[in-house]
Design an enzyme around this catalytic site. Structure first.
Site, PDB file in Angstrom:
ATOM      1  N   CYS A 179      -3.183  10.977   1.070  1.00  0.00           N
ATOM      2  CA  CYS A 179      -2.459   9.726   0.823  1.00  0.00           C
ATOM      3  C   CYS A 179      -1.061   9.950   0.254  1.00  0.00           C
ATOM      4  CB  CYS A 179      -3.294   8.854  -0.107  1.00  0.00           C
ATOM      5  SG  CYS A 179      -5.005   8.793   0.413  1.00  0.00           S
ATOM      6  N   LYS A 230       0.821  -1.213   0.000  1.00  0.00           N
ATOM      7  CA  LYS A 230       0.000   0.000   0.000  1.00  0.00           C
ATOM      8  C   LYS A 230       0.853   1.261   0.000  1.00  0.00           C
ATOM      9  CE  LYS A 230      -3.183   2.983   0.336  1.00  0.00           C
ATOM     10  NZ  LYS A 230      -4.258   3.252  -0.607  1.00  0.00           N
TER      11      LYS A 230
HETATM   12  N1  SAJ Z   1      -2.115  14.362  -9.446  1.00  0.00           N
HETATM   13  C1  SAJ Z   1      -1.266  14.973 -10.370  1.00  0.00           C
HETATM   14  N2  SAJ Z   1      -0.999  14.297 -11.532  1.00  0.00           N
HETATM   15  C2  SAJ Z   1      -1.548  13.062 -11.808  1.00  0.00           C
HETATM   16  C3  SAJ Z   1      -2.404  12.445 -10.830  1.00  0.00           C
HETATM   17  C4  SAJ Z   1      -2.676  13.124  -9.666  1.00  0.00           C
HETATM   18  O1  SAJ Z   1      -0.760  16.083 -10.175  1.00  0.00           O
HETATM   19  O2  SAJ Z   1      -1.290  12.527 -12.892  1.00  0.00           O
HETATM   20  C5  SAJ Z   1      -2.410  15.067  -8.180  1.00  0.00           C
HETATM   21  C6  SAJ Z   1      -3.910  15.312  -7.988  1.00  0.00           C
HETATM   22  O3  SAJ Z   1      -4.282  16.559  -8.544  1.00  0.00           O
HETATM   23  C7  SAJ Z   1      -4.042  15.321  -6.471  1.00  0.00           C
HETATM   24  C8  SAJ Z   1      -2.973  14.329  -6.024  1.00  0.00           C
HETATM   25  O4  SAJ Z   1      -2.056  14.216  -7.121  1.00  0.00           O
HETATM   26  O5  SAJ Z   1      -3.742  16.597  -5.943  1.00  0.00           O
HETATM   27  C9  SAJ Z   1      -3.504  12.946  -5.659  1.00  0.00           C
HETATM   28  O6  SAJ Z   1      -4.302  12.508  -6.687  1.00  0.00           O
HETATM   29  P1  SAJ Z   1      -4.730  10.952  -6.847  1.00  0.00           P
HETATM   30  O7  SAJ Z   1      -5.383  10.826  -8.160  1.00  0.00           O
HETATM   31  O8  SAJ Z   1      -3.587  10.075  -6.579  1.00  0.00           O
HETATM   32  O9  SAJ Z   1      -5.854  10.806  -5.710  1.00  0.00           O
HETATM   33  P2  SAJ Z   1      -5.820  10.131  -4.254  1.00  0.00           P
HETATM   34  O10 SAJ Z   1      -4.669  10.613  -3.498  1.00  0.00           O
HETATM   35  O11 SAJ Z   1      -7.168  10.320  -3.691  1.00  0.00           O
HETATM   36  O12 SAJ Z   1      -5.720   8.572  -4.594  1.00  0.00           O
HETATM   37  C10 SAJ Z   1      -4.566   7.808  -4.376  1.00  0.00           C
HETATM   38  C11 SAJ Z   1      -4.729   6.571  -5.263  1.00  0.00           C
HETATM   39  N3  SAJ Z   1      -3.513   5.790  -5.233  1.00  0.00           N
HETATM   40  C12 SAJ Z   1      -3.072   5.188  -6.366  1.00  0.00           C
HETATM   41  O13 SAJ Z   1      -3.636   5.270  -7.417  1.00  0.00           O
HETATM   42  C13 SAJ Z   1      -1.807   4.381  -6.218  1.00  0.00           C
HETATM   43  C14 SAJ Z   1      -5.907   5.744  -4.766  1.00  0.00           C
HETATM   44  O14 SAJ Z   1      -5.969   4.527  -5.470  1.00  0.00           O
HETATM   45  C15 SAJ Z   1      -5.727   5.434  -3.284  1.00  0.00           C
HETATM   46  O15 SAJ Z   1      -6.823   4.717  -2.776  1.00  0.00           O
HETATM   47  C16 SAJ Z   1      -5.609   6.730  -2.514  1.00  0.00           C
HETATM   48  O16 SAJ Z   1      -4.470   7.436  -2.983  1.00  0.00           O
HETATM   49  C17 SAJ Z   1      -5.437   6.385  -1.039  1.00  0.00           C
HETATM   50  O17 SAJ Z   1      -6.437   6.492  -0.308  1.00  0.00           O
HETATM   51  O18 SAJ Z   1      -4.368   5.907  -0.673  1.00  0.00           O
END
Ligand code: SAJ
Length: 477
Positions: free
Chosen positions: A290, A232
């Protein structure tokens, strides 16, 4: 393999009654899905009756979801399981005694990333409350993301200390990390594969029995508790790393005068034959509960469990560097803003900034660790006035967040886009310029939402993350 635990569990029979500790983004969808499964008879949501979150108990027992933002299917399913008497919420932890399985979904932020000190105070309190009422044969599962080694060590010790029982002998213990994202909580739990890791095989098997009924397309991936913790924390650290690589590339593209999105599309085109060049999206920063901390849990795990990380002493790990790059992006947004104002012959001192998007992710109300916050603080420190707009977010910790876009844009010297809400894709440059009343307003796009040429044609000074092809454009007089 403890014969004693196996016989206690056999005597207890299949899991029927479940407790879920922590009624938040993870606990609520998990509880209603357990309650909706015919295999299970009842689910109790445990929530502290605290001033900040006690209100959730009443709402949930009325079948109302306290989670704001769009969560497809959640309100209906909650109404159904409350109506059927299969789910209720309480702050009375003595009811843990009647549960065959208890899951904990409690926030595990970091107090001080620099010294890798997590804040396990809420988790410890939850574990103590469960331990005090734990009965023989119960399965306890940590769903929170934790430092590798926490289930086998801290959690086991607290539960044993409070209950007087022995993990692996008298009760089962496992880690089954949540993998949900706001906006698709139910879908993620049903469809994502579920990592399930017990402190022993009996605990793993009991946890598999708990999660299998809520999965539709997702499958169970069993492993040890510590391997599940590493899985994780590592999957989020890898995502953070991939985003950092995209952000670093964006900074290079700005310096080289090219469009990072052209480059990204080019790199992304190399597919097939098992080739995936999964390149993510650069942007104004990384927020949420996260990615902003799980790399530190992974780093700390190597310390807590390994001790002898065979890696050049003092050299920062790639996950630490990635965190720094992603934490830098809001500061880069300040840099682009100041540069844009400079091109308009202005400075931040006295400038009006319209900040669009306070949530950390598009089309959600979730503001945890939003990258917009350090930007706002830096601009205010530089003497600017910042007005915030977000269609999904109400006021935030003393910061006024408006739902009125026109009012936010009125008189703006700079319009800065921090979150890719769908509302902002239809921003009309002529209308925005009219509202700003400036000859050359500045627009800083942190999510590549708007068409630079349309804004440049309307007389804007454009700046965009990774848009080296546009950031020094000729100003239309
Ligand atoms: N972000 C970027 N570029 C990207 C993707 C995201 O700048 O290409 C930014 C987003 O704007 C945001 C942050 O990163 O500010 C996080 O975005 P996210 O899409 O990762 O959203 P989370 O943090 O809610 O989800 C992550 C996910 N982890 C993975 O995909 C490995 C999700 O599956 C998890 O369940 C979640 O963390 C968690 O709860 O751990």
């Amino acid at each position: 393999m403890s014969k004693k635990l196996q016989s206690i569990i056999n005597a207890r029979g299949p899991i029927r009654n479940i407790g879920v500790v922590g009624m938040g983004y993870v606990g609520i969808p998990a509880a209603v899905l357990f309650a909706d499964a015919p295999e299970f008879e009842s689910v109790i949501g445990f929530q502290r009756d605290s001033p900040s979150s006690g209100y959730k108990i009443g709402m949930l027992n009325r079948g109302e979801s306290p989670l704001k933002g769009e969560e497809p299917g959640l309100e209906d399913l909650l109404g159904k399981v409350v109506g059927a008497g299969k789910f209720r919420c309480t702050s009375d932890f003595s009811e843990v005694a009647a549960c065959d399985a208890v899951t904990l979904a409690i926030q595990t932020p970091f107090l001080d990333p620099k010294d890798l000190i997590p804040d396990f105070s809420a988790l410890t309190e939850g574990l103590r409350a469960v331990g005090r009422h734990l009965s023989e044969g119960t399965l306890v599962v940590l769903e929170s993301t934790v430092t590798p080694g926490t289930t086998e060590r801290m959690a086991r010790e607290i539960l044993e200390d409070e209950s007087g029982l022995v993990a692996g002998e008298d009760f089962a213990l496992a880690h089954a990390p949540e993998r949900v994202m706001v906006g698709r909580l139910l879908k993620n739990i049903r469809e994502h594969d579920r990592i399930v890791g017990g402190i022993d095989d009996i605990s793993t098997a009991r946890a598999v029995e708990l999660y299998r009924p809520v999965l539709t397309t997702g499958t169970i991936i069993p492993m040890s508790a510590t391997a599940a913790e590493v899985t994780k924390t590592a999957e989020n650290a890898f995502r953070d790393l991939q985003i950092a690589a995209a952000n670093q590339l964006a900074l290079h593209c700005e310096a080289m005068g090219v469009n990072v999105y052209d480059v990204r599309a080019g790199i992304d085109s190399l597919k097939g034959e098992g080739i995936t060049r999964a390149i993510l999206w650069p942007g104004a920063g990384v927020g949420g509960h996260c990615l902003t901390k799980d790399s530190w849990h992974l780093e700390r795990g190597a310390q807590v469990l390994g001790g002898d990380l065979w890696y050049p002493h003092g050299e920062e790990s790639i996950f630490g560097v990635a965190r720094k790059i992603n934490e830098f992006m809001p500061r880069h947004m300040v840099h682009l803003t100041v540069e844009g104002l400079g091109r308009a012959g202005k400075s931040p001192e006295g400038a009006n900034v319209a900040l669009l998007g306070w949530a950390f992710i598009q089309n959600s109300d979730d503001t945890r660790n939003t990258p917009a916050e350090p930007y706002l603080a830096a601009m205010e420190e530089a003497g600017a006035t910042v007005r915030v707009h977000d269609p999904f977010v109400d006021n935030y910790l003393g910061i006024e967040v408006s739902h009125d876009l026109d009012a936010t844009l009125a008189g703006a010297d700079v319009v800065v886009i921090f979150t890719g809400h769908h509302h902002y894709a239809s921003l009309d440059p002529v209308r925005v310029k009219e509202l700003s009343g400036r000859e050359h307003p500045v627009i800083v796009d942190g999510r590549n939402v708007v068409d630079p040429d349309a804004f440049i044609r309307a007389g804007f000074i454009y700046k965009g993350i990774g848009r080296g092809d546009k950031n020094s454009h000729l100003i239309r007089r």
